[in-house]
Scaffold this motif. Structure first.
Motif, PDB file in Angstrom:
ATOM      1  N   SER A 114       0.808  -1.315  -0.026  1.00  0.00           N
ATOM      2  CA  SER A 114       0.102  -0.104   0.033  1.00  0.00           C
ATOM      3  C   SER A 114       0.711   1.416   0.003  1.00  0.00           C
ATOM      4  CB  SER A 114      -0.764  -0.038   0.954  1.00  0.00           C
ATOM      5  OG  SER A 114      -0.138  -0.022   2.391  1.00  0.00           O
ATOM      6  N   ALA A 115       0.171   2.266  -0.668  1.00  0.00           N
ATOM      7  CA  ALA A 115       0.994   3.643  -0.301  1.00  0.00           C
ATOM      8  C   ALA A 115      -0.401   4.585  -0.743  1.00  0.00           C
ATOM      9  CB  ALA A 115       1.913   3.934  -1.475  1.00  0.00           C
ATOM     10  N   HIS A 116      -0.070   5.690  -0.014  1.00  0.00           N
ATOM     11  CA  HIS A 116      -1.400   6.839  -0.318  1.00  0.00           C
ATOM     12  C   HIS A 116      -0.860   7.832  -1.223  1.00  0.00           C
ATOM     13  CE1 HIS A 116       0.129  10.469   1.922  1.00  0.00           C
ATOM     14  NE2 HIS A 116       0.583   9.556   2.574  1.00  0.00           N
ATOM     15  N   GLY A 168      -6.893  11.249   8.202  1.00  0.00           N
ATOM     16  CA  GLY A 168      -7.297  10.252   9.074  1.00  0.00           C
ATOM     17  C   GLY A 168      -7.136   9.019   8.621  1.00  0.00           C
ATOM     18  N   LEU A 169      -6.405   8.428   7.797  1.00  0.00           N
ATOM     19  CA  LEU A 169      -6.052   7.024   7.011  1.00  0.00           C
ATOM     20  C   LEU A 169      -7.386   6.425   6.686  1.00  0.00           C
ATOM     21  CD1 LEU A 169      -4.043   5.178   9.982  1.00  0.00           C
ATOM     22  CD2 LEU A 169      -3.194   7.060   8.365  1.00  0.00           C
ATOM     23  N   ARG A 170      -8.095   7.345   5.923  1.00  0.00           N
ATOM     24  CA  ARG A 170      -9.573   6.919   5.560  1.00  0.00           C
ATOM     25  C   ARG A 170      -9.623   5.905   4.562  1.00  0.00           C
ATOM     26  NH1 ARG A 170     -13.258  10.329   8.144  1.00  0.00           N
ATOM     27  NH2 ARG A 170     -12.586  12.100   8.992  1.00  0.00           N
ATOM     28  N   ALA A 187      -1.589 -12.064   5.030  1.00  0.00           N
ATOM     29  CA  ALA A 187      -0.926 -12.484   5.727  1.00  0.00           C
ATOM     30  C   ALA A 187       0.353 -11.320   6.003  1.00  0.00           C
ATOM     31  CB  ALA A 187       0.059 -13.310   5.160  1.00  0.00           C
ATOM     32  N   LEU A 188       0.285 -10.312   5.180  1.00  0.00           N
ATOM     33  CA  LEU A 188       1.060  -9.096   5.394  1.00  0.00           C
ATOM     34  C   LEU A 188       0.957  -8.088   4.475  1.00  0.00           C
ATOM     35  CD1 LEU A 188       3.743  -8.150   6.836  1.00  0.00           C
ATOM     36  CD2 LEU A 188       5.162  -8.827   4.647  1.00  0.00           C
ATOM     37  N   ASN A 189       0.903  -6.698   5.458  1.00  0.00           N
ATOM     38  CA  ASN A 189       0.845  -5.447   4.663  1.00  0.00           C
ATOM     39  C   ASN A 189       2.004  -4.887   4.625  1.00  0.00           C
ATOM     40  OD1 ASN A 189      -0.048  -2.122   5.679  1.00  0.00           O
ATOM     41  ND2 ASN A 189      -0.258  -2.733   3.602  1.00  0.00           N
ATOM     42  N   ILE A 190       2.400  -4.419   3.485  1.00  0.00           N
ATOM     43  CA  ILE A 190       3.768  -3.531   3.316  1.00  0.00           C
ATOM     44  C   ILE A 190       3.196  -2.127   2.913  1.00  0.00           C
ATOM     45  CG2 ILE A 190       5.927  -3.065   2.152  1.00  0.00           C
ATOM     46  CD1 ILE A 190       6.169  -6.221   1.623  1.00  0.00           C
ATOM     47  N   ASN A 191       3.732  -1.245   3.775  1.00  0.00           N
ATOM     48  CA  ASN A 191       3.331   0.094   3.440  1.00  0.00           C
ATOM     49  C   ASN A 191       4.427   1.150   2.997  1.00  0.00           C
ATOM     50  OD1 ASN A 191       1.117   2.108   3.692  1.00  0.00           O
ATOM     51  ND2 ASN A 191       2.004   2.769   5.375  1.00  0.00           N
ATOM     52  N   PHE A 192       4.168   1.893   2.077  1.00  0.00           N
ATOM     53  CA  PHE A 192       5.211   2.911   1.842  1.00  0.00           C
ATOM     54  C   PHE A 192       4.973   4.203   1.908  1.00  0.00           C
ATOM     55  CE2 PHE A 192       6.336  -0.385  -1.767  1.00  0.00           C
ATOM     56  CZ  PHE A 192       7.302  -1.023  -0.875  1.00  0.00           C
ATOM     57  N   THR A 245       3.728   3.302  14.652  1.00  0.00           N
ATOM     58  CA  THR A 245       2.748   2.126  14.591  1.00  0.00           C
ATOM     59  C   THR A 245       1.260   3.016  14.179  1.00  0.00           C
ATOM     60  OG1 THR A 245       3.721   0.836  16.291  1.00  0.00           O
ATOM     61  CG2 THR A 245       1.346   0.449  15.787  1.00  0.00           C
ATOM     62  N   THR A 246       0.925   3.949  14.404  1.00  0.00           N
ATOM     63  CA  THR A 246      -0.282   4.368  14.099  1.00  0.00           C
ATOM     64  C   THR A 246      -0.222   5.684  13.338  1.00  0.00           C
ATOM     65  OG1 THR A 246      -0.149   6.178  15.769  1.00  0.00           O
ATOM     66  CG2 THR A 246      -1.227   3.926  16.517  1.00  0.00           C
ATOM     67  N   GLN A 247       0.822   5.830  12.584  1.00  0.00           N
ATOM     68  CA  GLN A 247       1.150   7.258  11.720  1.00  0.00           C
ATOM     69  C   GLN A 247       0.956   6.960  10.298  1.00  0.00           C
ATOM     70  OE1 GLN A 247       3.668   9.774  13.424  1.00  0.00           O
ATOM     71  NE2 GLN A 247       3.109   8.928  15.281  1.00  0.00           N
ATOM     72  N   SER A 248       0.466   5.792   9.876  1.00  0.00           N
ATOM     73  CA  SER A 248       0.266   5.784   8.415  1.00  0.00           C
ATOM     74  C   SER A 248      -0.641   4.434   8.183  1.00  0.00           C
ATOM     75  CB  SER A 248       1.443   5.617   7.579  1.00  0.00           C
ATOM     76  OG  SER A 248       1.393   5.643   6.121  1.00  0.00           O
TER      77      SER A 248
END
Length: 311
Positions: A114-116, A168-170, A187-192, A245-248
């Motif tokens: 994922s990436a926003h 707000g990570l909507r 099984a896993l989320n990879i976030n950039f 942990t909660t920042q993205s």
């Protein structure tokens, strides 16, 4: 005075112009990623605020890149609309973009990258282009997608380019509330989120404190990475403000018990400033950062079966 674009012939002319420039850029992942950042952080995107013509223009570029890479939607469309109310009560119509690369084996496990793509828009007459935050992360996701198309994964890989993170990570919460696959199969989320700016040559990978099985995989990648890949920023050990942990967007997955790895740089002087432009990106570091997250994504997918969900 900022002139906000309207959906018109001007919008489509810009899309066509960007199409020419992307096809003309070099084929190497780092060069292509730089071009993606340049386009997504162009003034024409007007800071990519959700529900704006600039956001639509950014989506048009991302969808064009999906087509060039050869990605497939899950269902009939890449677009997954959702809506939310701003603090002032105004309704915003936003759109996530979701694609899938099928795995060569039918293990039932899925990895989500994922990436926003949204940023802060236009404020006080200034465009907040968000080159690092988070055009760089979207470029990283597209580079990872290209790598998996060239070297097919064993497990299904879902690419989620999400909207409305800044509010707000909507987009990520909308994704996990109505996932395109059963949530238990992820099984896993990879976030950039912010991959391009660090004067110490450092990139962080967070998440192993919650799932220690990630640590040896990331350690192995770090041993040969072209940047200094550090682990951390996933506990309160250095203060709550240093716990990411909660920042993205990975937090939406973490809140559902999905293991996660977040790749990003520490805050820098351009963070959430109108100076976060393409011109301020250290291009050599960014190319090496892209190479690192591609290698890490390939390694994490290869070892996906060794990861035990925390839920």
């Amino acid at each position: 005075m900022i002139q906000v674009l309207v959906p018109s012939l001007r919008l489509f002319a810009l899309i066509l112009a960007f199409g020419v420039s992307t096809s003309a850029c070099a084929a190497t992942p780092g060069a292509r990623a730089l071009e993606d950042v340049r386009i997504l952080s162009d003034d024409a995107m007007q800071g990519r605020a959700p529900g704006t013509p600039g956001s639509a223009l950014a989506r048009a570029h991302i969808l064009k890149r999906f087509g060039e890479i050869g990605l497939s939607p899950i269902g009939d469309s890449f677009e997954r609309p959702f809506s939310y109310a701003r603090r002032d009560g105004a309704r915003v119509d936003a759109i996530n973009l979701v694609a899938r690369i099928p795995g060569t084996q039918k293990s039932g496990k899925v990895m989500v990258v994922s990436a926003h793509y949204d940023h802060l828009g236009v404020r006080g007459g200034e465009i907040f282009n968000g080159a690092d935050d988070n055009a760089s992360g979207v470029a990283g996701l597209l580079a990872v997608a290209e790598a998996f198309k060239a070297q097919p994964p064993r497990h299904d890989v879902i690419l989620a380019v999400v909207d409305a993170e800044e509010g707000g990570l909507r987009g990520a919460h909308a994704f996990v509330a109505d996932p395109p696959v059963p949530l238990a199969s992820i099984a896993l989320n990879i976030n950039f989120d912010m991959l391009s700016k660090n004067v110490r040559n450092e990139l962080y990978a967070s998440g192993a404190s919650a799932l220690p099985a990630l640590r040896p995989i990331l350690d192995k990648v770090a041993a040969t990475a072209p940047v200094t890949l550090r682990q951390g920023h996933d506990t309160d050990a250095d203060g709550k403000e240093n716990n990411w942990t909660t920042q993205s967007d990975h937090y939406a997955f973490a809140a559902k018990g999905v293991p996660w790895v977040y790749f990003g740089v520490e805050d820098h002087p351009e963070y959430h400033k109108s100076t976060d432009d393409f011109a301020t990106i250290p291009q050599d570091f960014f190319k090496r950062s892209i190479a690192t997250v591609v290698a890490a994504s390939l390694a994490l997918e290869r070892d996906l079966d060794t990861l035990q969900p925390s839920r």
